[in-house]
Scaffold this active site. Sequence first.
Site: not given
Ligand code: PRP
Length: 186
Positions: A155, A168, A106, A102-103
């Site tokens: 952010f 990105r 959160d 995961e990136d």
């Molecule tokens: C982001 C990130 C994780 C998630 C983490 O994805 O890549 O998958 O949010 O958040 P959390 O811990 O609150 O669940 P996003 O929904 O922004 O989609 P993306 O990866 O396509 O940018």
Amino acid sequence: MSTTSIHSGLEVLFSREQIRHRVLEMGRQIDRDYAGEKIVLVGVLKGAAIFLADLARSISVDNTFDFVAVTSYGKGARSSGAVKLIKDLDQSIEGKNVIIVEDILDTGLTLGFLCSLFEQHQPKTLRIAALLDKPSRRVEKIDADYVGFTIPNQFVIGYGMDFAERYRNLPDICLMPPDAPELSAG
Ligand code: PRP
């Protein structure tokens, strides 16, 4: 022809050199932990794509990739917290060493959902590698096994992470200015 950099004026939180160094360290740690084993790296689209590409190349043990995609309702306000799978694994993970890549970790709702889902497939081991961790935002009690950087509630964009699908491709991880026109424009 004149060019405009989308990078100009953004504050860099982690430079490409810092990221490269840390991702190499994470790869070395994974190599030590899985010596002699095979692993499946599962990237969570789209944000993790760039991190997975670099992490995979910093790992020497035998590895394959897969990707999943999820969507979450009430993402901004986290009103419902419901997460839904919109792209499943291509291959079985039963009996395999799986690392979810995961990136950013959160609220933990995405990884909480994915871990519960993947456990049903009975992997041999299941771990999480998150480049960024925002523990102050956590709703679901979940920790990553490998964390690149722990950050406050900022952010961030770049290195796979977006604002409205943009940024990105930034090589560095940058801070989205709170007064950015894009943010006020919605
Ligand atoms: C982001 C990130 C994780 C998630 C983490 O994805 O890549 O998958 O949010 O958040 P959390 O811990 O609150 O669940 P996003 O929904 O922004 O989609 P993306 O990866 O396509 O940018």
